[in-house]
Design a protein around this motif. Structure first.
Motif, PDB file in Angstrom:
ATOM      1  N   LEU A  56       0.890  -1.179   0.102  1.00  0.00           N
ATOM      2  CA  LEU A  56      -0.160  -0.171  -0.097  1.00  0.00           C
ATOM      3  C   LEU A  56       0.865   1.157  -0.042  1.00  0.00           C
ATOM      4  O   LEU A  56       0.485   2.116  -0.674  1.00  0.00           O
ATOM      5  CB  LEU A  56      -0.799   0.082   1.338  1.00  0.00           C
ATOM      6  CG  LEU A  56      -1.928  -1.215   1.239  1.00  0.00           C
ATOM      7  CD1 LEU A  56      -2.945  -1.086   2.546  1.00  0.00           C
ATOM      8  CD2 LEU A  56      -2.970  -0.753   0.263  1.00  0.00           C
TER       9      LEU A  56
ATOM     10  N   SER B 155       0.210   4.418  -4.014  1.00  0.00           N
ATOM     11  CA  SER B 155      -0.582   5.392  -3.181  1.00  0.00           C
ATOM     12  C   SER B 155      -1.811   5.512  -4.009  1.00  0.00           C
ATOM     13  O   SER B 155      -3.101   6.131  -3.642  1.00  0.00           O
ATOM     14  CB  SER B 155       0.153   6.795  -3.406  1.00  0.00           C
ATOM     15  OG  SER B 155       0.471   7.333  -4.421  1.00  0.00           O
ATOM     16  N   GLU B 156      -2.218   4.960  -5.209  1.00  0.00           N
ATOM     17  CA  GLU B 156      -3.233   5.081  -6.081  1.00  0.00           C
ATOM     18  C   GLU B 156      -4.284   3.885  -5.612  1.00  0.00           C
ATOM     19  O   GLU B 156      -5.544   4.146  -6.123  1.00  0.00           O
ATOM     20  CB  GLU B 156      -3.038   5.034  -7.456  1.00  0.00           C
ATOM     21  CG  GLU B 156      -2.714   3.408  -7.935  1.00  0.00           C
ATOM     22  CD  GLU B 156      -1.209   3.120  -7.662  1.00  0.00           C
ATOM     23  OE1 GLU B 156      -0.664   3.823  -7.075  1.00  0.00           O
ATOM     24  OE2 GLU B 156      -0.841   2.091  -8.148  1.00  0.00           O
TER      25      GLU B 156
ATOM     26  N   ASN C 249      -7.106   2.522  -3.335  1.00  0.00           N
ATOM     27  CA  ASN C 249      -7.913   3.202  -2.242  1.00  0.00           C
ATOM     28  C   ASN C 249      -8.990   2.228  -2.086  1.00  0.00           C
ATOM     29  O   ASN C 249      -9.019   1.179  -2.821  1.00  0.00           O
ATOM     30  CB  ASN C 249      -8.394   4.446  -2.548  1.00  0.00           C
ATOM     31  CG  ASN C 249      -7.428   5.589  -2.879  1.00  0.00           C
ATOM     32  OD1 ASN C 249      -6.645   5.953  -1.586  1.00  0.00           O
ATOM     33  ND2 ASN C 249      -7.295   6.016  -3.929  1.00  0.00           N
ATOM     34  N   ASP C 250      -9.968   2.480  -0.836  1.00  0.00           N
ATOM     35  CA  ASP C 250     -11.034   1.763  -0.901  1.00  0.00           C
ATOM     36  C   ASP C 250     -10.680   0.231  -0.607  1.00  0.00           C
ATOM     37  O   ASP C 250     -11.197  -0.659  -1.076  1.00  0.00           O
ATOM     38  CB  ASP C 250     -12.030   1.703  -2.169  1.00  0.00           C
ATOM     39  CG  ASP C 250     -12.426   3.085  -2.339  1.00  0.00           C
ATOM     40  OD1 ASP C 250     -12.610   3.318  -3.545  1.00  0.00           O
ATOM     41  OD2 ASP C 250     -12.656   3.802  -1.465  1.00  0.00           O
TER      42      ASP C 250
ATOM     43  N   THR D  98      -2.284   1.691   9.664  1.00  0.00           N
ATOM     44  CA  THR D  98      -2.245   3.105   9.677  1.00  0.00           C
ATOM     45  C   THR D  98      -0.965   3.562  10.702  1.00  0.00           C
ATOM     46  O   THR D  98      -0.338   4.615  10.531  1.00  0.00           O
ATOM     47  CB  THR D  98      -3.699   3.778  10.541  1.00  0.00           C
ATOM     48  OG1 THR D  98      -3.652   3.237  11.803  1.00  0.00           O
ATOM     49  CG2 THR D  98      -4.885   3.637   9.665  1.00  0.00           C
TER      50      THR D  98
ATOM     51  N   ILE E  88      -0.123   4.291   6.717  1.00  0.00           N
ATOM     52  CA  ILE E  88      -1.257   4.144   5.420  1.00  0.00           C
ATOM     53  C   ILE E  88      -2.073   5.151   6.156  1.00  0.00           C
ATOM     54  O   ILE E  88      -2.606   4.786   7.165  1.00  0.00           O
ATOM     55  CB  ILE E  88      -1.655   2.671   5.420  1.00  0.00           C
ATOM     56  CG1 ILE E  88      -0.363   1.765   5.087  1.00  0.00           C
ATOM     57  CG2 ILE E  88      -2.599   2.523   4.321  1.00  0.00           C
ATOM     58  CD1 ILE E  88       0.424   2.280   4.168  1.00  0.00           C
ATOM     59  N   ASP E  89      -2.722   6.059   5.073  1.00  0.00           N
ATOM     60  CA  ASP E  89      -3.706   6.965   5.468  1.00  0.00           C
ATOM     61  C   ASP E  89      -5.071   6.075   5.856  1.00  0.00           C
ATOM     62  O   ASP E  89      -5.437   5.055   5.017  1.00  0.00           O
ATOM     63  CB  ASP E  89      -4.084   7.653   4.142  1.00  0.00           C
ATOM     64  CG  ASP E  89      -5.048   8.834   4.403  1.00  0.00           C
ATOM     65  OD1 ASP E  89      -5.339   9.815   3.639  1.00  0.00           O
ATOM     66  OD2 ASP E  89      -5.571   8.777   5.454  1.00  0.00           O
TER      67      ASP E  89
ATOM     68  N   ASN F 214      -8.065   6.815   5.640  1.00  0.00           N
ATOM     69  CA  ASN F 214      -9.112   7.241   4.676  1.00  0.00           C
ATOM     70  C   ASN F 214      -9.029   6.476   3.455  1.00  0.00           C
ATOM     71  O   ASN F 214     -10.088   6.100   2.697  1.00  0.00           O
ATOM     72  CB  ASN F 214      -9.201   8.696   4.121  1.00  0.00           C
ATOM     73  CG  ASN F 214      -9.346   9.707   5.258  1.00  0.00           C
ATOM     74  OD1 ASN F 214     -10.218   9.218   5.889  1.00  0.00           O
ATOM     75  ND2 ASN F 214      -8.818  10.885   5.221  1.00  0.00           N
ATOM     76  N   ARG F 215      -8.105   5.635   3.345  1.00  0.00           N
ATOM     77  CA  ARG F 215      -7.971   4.595   2.282  1.00  0.00           C
ATOM     78  C   ARG F 215      -8.566   3.003   2.861  1.00  0.00           C
ATOM     79  O   ARG F 215      -8.540   2.182   1.915  1.00  0.00           O
ATOM     80  CB  ARG F 215      -6.404   4.437   1.888  1.00  0.00           C
ATOM     81  CG  ARG F 215      -5.741   5.821   1.237  1.00  0.00           C
ATOM     82  CD  ARG F 215      -4.431   5.509   1.014  1.00  0.00           C
ATOM     83  NE  ARG F 215      -4.146   4.435   0.104  1.00  0.00           N
ATOM     84  CZ  ARG F 215      -2.715   3.960   0.000  1.00  0.00           C
ATOM     85  NH1 ARG F 215      -1.595   4.618   0.792  1.00  0.00           N
ATOM     86  NH2 ARG F 215      -2.602   2.932  -0.990  1.00  0.00           N
TER      87      ARG F 215
END
Length: 335
Positions: free
Chosen positions: A242, A246-247, A249-250, A282, A286-287, A289-290
């Motif tokens: 991850l 960085s692209e 998500n979800d 996290t 890792i963000d 929000n992802r």
């Protein structure tokens, strides 16, 4: 009468166990008991015997409520007692092998049964105990309670220690496991004439694709725990993937449990475990929000087991206790 050593032993026994999950029957149960008493110093004898019957209800993962009656003989027909009470039981855990609880209650007590030689009073009692699961619907129970009440004849107050053993018989069973999947019969191939074709062009290099990673809960957590074991190399690998993409998500993190335990408890446990994996990722940068954490409890079992003995059943159901991480883009190289 020296009761401090007995109380200390009971307390140490109750607090010395790990908090594990038990298969909780959230329904009604009945419990016959037999009792041995260490009597108040004011009584003629220093011990006695009794019997009781309790009707109980499991409210949730922590609380039971019981209503019942008890008959005690402290000195034959010369000193006997009958009582009715309502009691609350708080369980520190629901470990099937040893589930300790604290109890307290209020009731009505009658000392003596003759028309002219008895007195009625309010009764208060509190104590500690435990249960142990014997089968799907039967638990062994044992507890020690101190009960006290006012007395109209002789000493103003009487207090006795009552040790009881018995069984809880639950009237309901657990939800049946889903029926095993039966695959449709395979089609018999029909022979046909195959015309040789020119060799196909070499396949293109595989493109990145979405992949689901399934992690064993046995490797991630202790039984009935949502706290991650350390170290976690597989989670580190996911975090590195991850972090370098960085692209992506979800990403969905889904926790599952086996069918041992109540559905409500297992749902919460699966949610806590999924959240622990999210928090770990996290913590590796890792963000949040992802990431999306969710629990599905006993849903989507991988295996179906019919073992009767609990250790074998827990081992058999191990594949159902898992955490799945989906929507990770991983590039596979041609070997």
């Amino acid at each position: 009468m020296k009761i401090a050593p007995l109380a200390a032993a009971v307390i140490l026994g109750l607090t010395g166990t790990a908090a594990l999950a038990q298969a909780v029957n959230t329904d009604w149960y009945i419990a016959p008991t037999v009792s041995y008493s260490i009597n108040d110093d004011s009584r003629v004898k220093n011990h006695g015997w009794g019997t009781g019957l309790v009707l109980g209800k499991v409210l949730d993962d922590r609380w039971n409520v019981e209503a019942g009656g008890q008959y005690m003989q402290f000195d034959g027909k010369n000193d006997e007692q009958g009582s009715l009470s309502v009691d609350a039981l708080y369980f520190f855990n629901r470990n099937p092998d040893f589930a300790p609880y604290a109890t307290f209650g209020l009731g009505f007590v009658r000392e003596g049964y003759s028309d002219t030689n008895h007195n009625d009073n309010l009764l208060a009692k509190a104590g500690l105990g435990f249960t142990r699961q014997l089968s799907e619907n039967v638990d062994f129970r044992a507890d020690a309670r101190y009960q006290t009440h006012a007395n109209k004849a002789g000493p103003k107050r009487l207090g006795d220690w009552v040790m009881s053993v018995g069984v809880n018989y639950h009237f309901g069973g657990k939800t049946q496991a889903p029926a095993p999947y039966v695959a449709a019969p395979a089609l018999v191939p029909v022979p046909e004439i195959v015309v040789a074709a020119p060799p196909p062009p070499p396949p293109p290099a595989p493109a990145p694709r979405f992949e689901k990673s399934t992690l064993s809960a046995t490797e991630l957590f202790a039984f009935d725990s949502a706290e991650l074991r350390m170290p976690q190399p597989k989670l580190d690998e996911i975090a590195n993937a991850l972090g370098s993409s960085s692209e992506i998500n979800d990403v969905v993190i889904t926790g599952y449990t086996d069918r041992i335990g109540s559905a409500k408890y297992n749902q919460k446990l699966s949610e806590r475990r999924a959240l622990s994996v999210k928090n770990y990722l996290t913590s590796k940068g890792i963000d949040a929000n992802r990431l999306k954490a969710q629990g599905k409890g006993e849903a989507n079992p991988v295996v179906v087991c019919t073992d009767k003995k609990r250790p074998a059943l827990i081992k058999c159901l191990e594949p159902n206790r898992r955490v799945e991480v989906e929507n990770i883009t991983i590039e596979r190289r041609v070997q």
